[in-house]
Design a protein around this motif. Structure first.
Motif, PDB file in Angstrom:
ATOM      1  N   ILE A 172       0.420  -0.820   0.523  1.00 25.21           N
ATOM      2  CA  ILE A 172       0.374   0.087  -0.042  1.00 25.21           C
ATOM      3  C   ILE A 172       0.728   1.180   0.150  1.00 25.21           C
ATOM      4  CG2 ILE A 172      -1.487   1.568   1.191  1.00 25.21           C
ATOM      5  CD1 ILE A 172      -2.568  -1.129   1.842  1.00 25.21           C
ATOM      6  N   ALA A 173       1.871   1.084   0.637  1.00 21.40           N
ATOM      7  CA  ALA A 173       3.109   2.576   0.914  1.00 21.40           C
ATOM      8  C   ALA A 173       3.451   2.278  -0.778  1.00 21.40           C
ATOM      9  CB  ALA A 173       3.757   2.224   2.095  1.00 21.40           C
TER      10      ALA A 173
ATOM     11  N   SER B 192       0.810   4.098  -3.265  1.00 19.17           N
ATOM     12  CA  SER B 192       0.643   5.682  -2.707  1.00 19.17           C
ATOM     13  C   SER B 192       1.622   6.676  -2.798  1.00 19.17           C
ATOM     14  CB  SER B 192       0.163   5.358  -1.034  1.00 19.17           C
ATOM     15  OG  SER B 192      -0.651   4.604  -0.539  1.00 19.17           O
ATOM     16  N   ALA B 193       2.315   6.034  -3.484  1.00 17.30           N
ATOM     17  CA  ALA B 193       3.840   6.761  -3.559  1.00 17.30           C
ATOM     18  C   ALA B 193       3.867   6.195  -5.303  1.00 17.30           C
ATOM     19  CB  ALA B 193       5.380   6.009  -3.178  1.00 17.30           C
TER      20      ALA B 193
ATOM     21  N   GLN C  63       0.955   6.588  -7.038  1.00 16.57           N
ATOM     22  CA  GLN C  63      -0.134   7.014  -7.086  1.00 16.57           C
ATOM     23  C   GLN C  63       0.459   8.788  -7.621  1.00 16.57           C
ATOM     24  OE1 GLN C  63      -3.907   6.201  -5.743  1.00 16.57           O
ATOM     25  NE2 GLN C  63      -2.936   4.473  -5.244  1.00 16.57           N
ATOM     26  N   ASP C  64       1.477   9.597  -6.670  1.00 14.99           N
ATOM     27  CA  ASP C  64       1.669  10.498  -6.798  1.00 14.99           C
ATOM     28  C   ASP C  64       2.784  10.723  -7.501  1.00 14.99           C
ATOM     29  OD1 ASP C  64      -0.108  11.103  -4.418  1.00 14.99           O
ATOM     30  OD2 ASP C  64       1.132  10.383  -2.772  1.00 14.99           O
TER      31      ASP C  64
ATOM     32  N   TYR D 256      -1.394   1.035 -11.018  1.00 11.25           N
ATOM     33  CA  TYR D 256      -1.445   2.570 -10.117  1.00 11.25           C
ATOM     34  C   TYR D 256      -0.849   3.783 -10.775  1.00 11.25           C
ATOM     35  CZ  TYR D 256      -4.331  -1.152  -7.266  1.00 11.25           C
ATOM     36  OH  TYR D 256      -4.929  -1.551  -6.943  1.00 11.25           O
TER      37      TYR D 256
ATOM     38  N   GLU E 237      -9.013   0.583  -3.947  1.00 10.76           N
ATOM     39  CA  GLU E 237      -8.595   0.996  -2.770  1.00 10.76           C
ATOM     40  C   GLU E 237      -8.114  -0.921  -2.592  1.00 10.76           C
ATOM     41  OE1 GLU E 237     -11.819   1.039   0.387  1.00 10.76           O
ATOM     42  OE2 GLU E 237     -11.971   3.680  -0.320  1.00 10.76           O
TER      43      GLU E 237
END
Length: 247
Positions: A42-43, A46-47, A49-50, A72, A210
């Motif tokens: 997940i980390a 998330s990174a 996606q940014d 992603y 998610e």
């Protein structure tokens, strides 16, 4: 002690309880290990996606090398949506209620499309699903892998345009039954679609991807069952030993 256990009929209950306790504790520990792996995933996602969006050509090349590391990733693509071939993927929304995500093929070159999740559309507005060609427009979104059918997923109802799992090959074949059009090997989950207002329909980004992570809950469950088994065994053994002493 062994003689007392044997006389109280506790040998096999003790062996089976130890075996059961070992299994339950192992399952709880395995879920904690899965949680650590999922936290890292997940980390990383998330990174990812940014990051700044990349071009479709780069996403295609990265996908060929490593699909897992490409999913992603933000991507920007320009093209025109093909008309009257939108597919509705059943995806009830916690805020907007029953509805579907609208998947449409975006033409990105001669005989080539990429399927885009344009966003959520409530059932009450299903008649407003896109039916005409628009563009050229720009779509910014995330690369998403096609889904594999789960054991409890129902059959996609192609005739009624109701899709219960994200079958890229099936959607593409139903939209282009005569062939001649090639699809990118992934979907794009739109964050923004040029010309669509933030409160428009289909609403991009409403069904944000998610990654479920309930492994801590599962671990607590297994450890709780282990404690329950231990408590039941202790109570049972205590009652049998007391009964034996009384005799």
């Amino acid at each position: 002690m062994l003689i007392r256990f044997r006389s109280a009929g506790l040998v096999w209950p003790t062996v089976l309880s130890i075996l059961g306790l070992a299994i339950l504790v192992s399952l709880g520990t395995w879920q904690l290990q899965r949680k650590a792996w999922k936290d890292r995933l997940i980390a990383a996602v998330s990174a990812r996606q940014d990051r700044a969006p990349i071009a479709l050509e780069q996403a295609r090349a990265d996908w060929r090398t490593s699909p897992d590391d490409t999913e992603y990733t933000p991507v920007t693509v320009r093209g025109a949506f093909a008309g009257d071939v939108a597919k509705l993927y059943y995806a009830p929304h916690p805020k907007f209620g029953p509805g579907s995500d609208v998947y449409s093929p975006l033409t990105v070159g001669p005989g080539r499309v990429v399927w885009v999740n344009r966003g959520f559309l409530p059932d009450r507005m299903r008649g407003q699903a896109p039916t005409t060609t628009t563009g050229p427009i720009e779509v910014v979104g995330l690369v998403r892998a096609p889904a594999e059918r789960g054991g409890f997923d129902p059959d996609n109802d192609v005739a009624r345009n109701l899709w219960y799992w994200r079958d890229l090959a099936g959607m593409h074949a139903s939209a282009f039954p005569k062939g001649g059009v090639e699809a990118e090997p992934f979907f794009i989950e739109a964050r923004t679609v040029e010309g669509v207002a933030a409160d428009g329909w289909p609403r991009p980004g409403a069904s944000a991807p998610e990654i479920p992570n309930r492994h801590l809950e599962y671990a607590v469950t297994w450890y709780g069952l282990a404690l329950t088994l231990l408590g039941v065994y202790v109570a049972f053994a205590w009652s049998r030993l007391r009964a034996r002493v009384a005799e």
